[in-house]
Design an enzyme around this catalytic site. Structure first.
Site, PDB file in Angstrom:
ATOM      1  CB  SER A 119       2.665   4.449  -7.046  1.00  0.00           C
ATOM      2  OG  SER A 119       1.707   5.563  -6.707  1.00  0.00           O
ATOM      3  CD  GLU A 149       3.493   3.395   1.119  1.00  0.00           C
ATOM      4  OE1 GLU A 149       2.747   3.873   0.181  1.00  0.00           O
ATOM      5  OE2 GLU A 149       4.523   2.846   0.709  1.00  0.00           O
ATOM      6  CG  HIS A 183       3.262   6.785  -1.914  1.00  0.00           C
ATOM      7  ND1 HIS A 183       2.342   5.361  -2.048  1.00  0.00           N
ATOM      8  CD2 HIS A 183       3.334   7.113  -3.364  1.00  0.00           C
ATOM      9  CE1 HIS A 183       2.068   5.203  -3.238  1.00  0.00           C
ATOM     10  NE2 HIS A 183       2.476   6.249  -4.060  1.00  0.00           N
TER      11      HIS A 183
END
Length: 254
Positions: free
Chosen positions: A94, A187, A217
């Site tokens: 991330s 995602e 995600h």
């Protein structure tokens, strides 16, 4: 730099064993040390070397480029202490996935010896935010498009979104370390990884793009608590990391 060493082996590591530098996620502004240490331990197992989980500075108090500067300082310190650059891995997810790509560009631009490999999971590669999957995967992902703008604004704090290193896709992508990109097919940021992989490959950098079907995600967070229904995802991701690293000697890096 503050951080935590984690090793999955019982023996005392040497500099020649190398290091995995783990850069956590959290929107550039959040840290969860207990979970991050579990992730670092899993990565130490998969990469076969001790992991250093960097406690980098967080936005909004410390926006771009503070986090990048912190991890670059860790990397250079390890090299100064005798750890071969080609035995260092940069791994992040991330926000951390974005940071490891940004850091790679900073190191290359400065003429530093580059790490042996970079593993980036679910990164933002373009803060302009116009990747088609942001709209196409709305409602499928665990995050929603409304979250992306405030995260970018807080992290960039006025810095341009359309230049590198903050948006890695705009950087000089040739001659970089081998990169493994992992992203879930559901995602919002799927196309950030796709576009970066295509651009890096076109520039001649060895890049591998793994798309995990039906997953959101930071899907790899299943490795934190590998319950029965998540065990396949967890073991698949970690095995993939280990296999990718083991193939790096064929490319002359590690």
């Amino acid at each position: 730099m503050p951080g935590q060493w984690i090793t999955a082996t019982d023996r005392v590591p040497t500099p020649e064993d190398g290091v995995t530098i783990y850069v956590h996620g959290g929107g550039f502004s959040i840290s969860n040390p207990p979970l991050e240490l579990v992730m670092a331990q899993r990565l130490s197992e998969a990469t076969g070397r001790p992991a250093f989980a960097v406690d980098y500075r967080l936005a909004p108090a410390h926006p771009f480029p503070a986090a990048i500067d912190d991890v670059v300082a860790v990397y250079r310190s390890l090299c100064d202490q005798g750890v071969p650059a080609e035995r260092i891995l940069l791994v992040g997810e991330s926000a951390g996935g974005t940071l490891v790509l940004s850091i790679l560009l900073v190191l290359a631009a400065a003429g530093d010896a580059l790490p042996g490999g970079v593993i980036s999971v679910s990164p933002v590669t373009d803060f302009v935010g116009d990747s088609p999957s942001i709209k196409a995967n709305e409602g499928r992902d665990v995050i929603n498009p409304a979250m992306l703008g405030p995260i970018a604004t807080q992290y960039l704090a006025g810095a341009r979104p359309d230049v590198a290193p903050q948006s890695p896709i705009y950087g000089e992508l040739g001659g970089l370390s081998p990169i493994l990109l992992a992203v879930g097919a559901d995602e919002l940021l799927l196309d950030d990884s796709r576009r970066f992989a295509a651009a890096a490959e076109a520039a001649g950098t060895p890049v591998t793009l793994d798309i995990y079907q039906g997953l959101p995600h930071v899907f790899h967070a299943a490795v934190l608590v590998p319950a029965a229904d998540q065990l396949t995802v967890a073991t698949t991701y970690l095995r993939r990391v280990a296999d990718w690293i083991s193939a790096l000697p064929a490319r002359g890096r590690i």
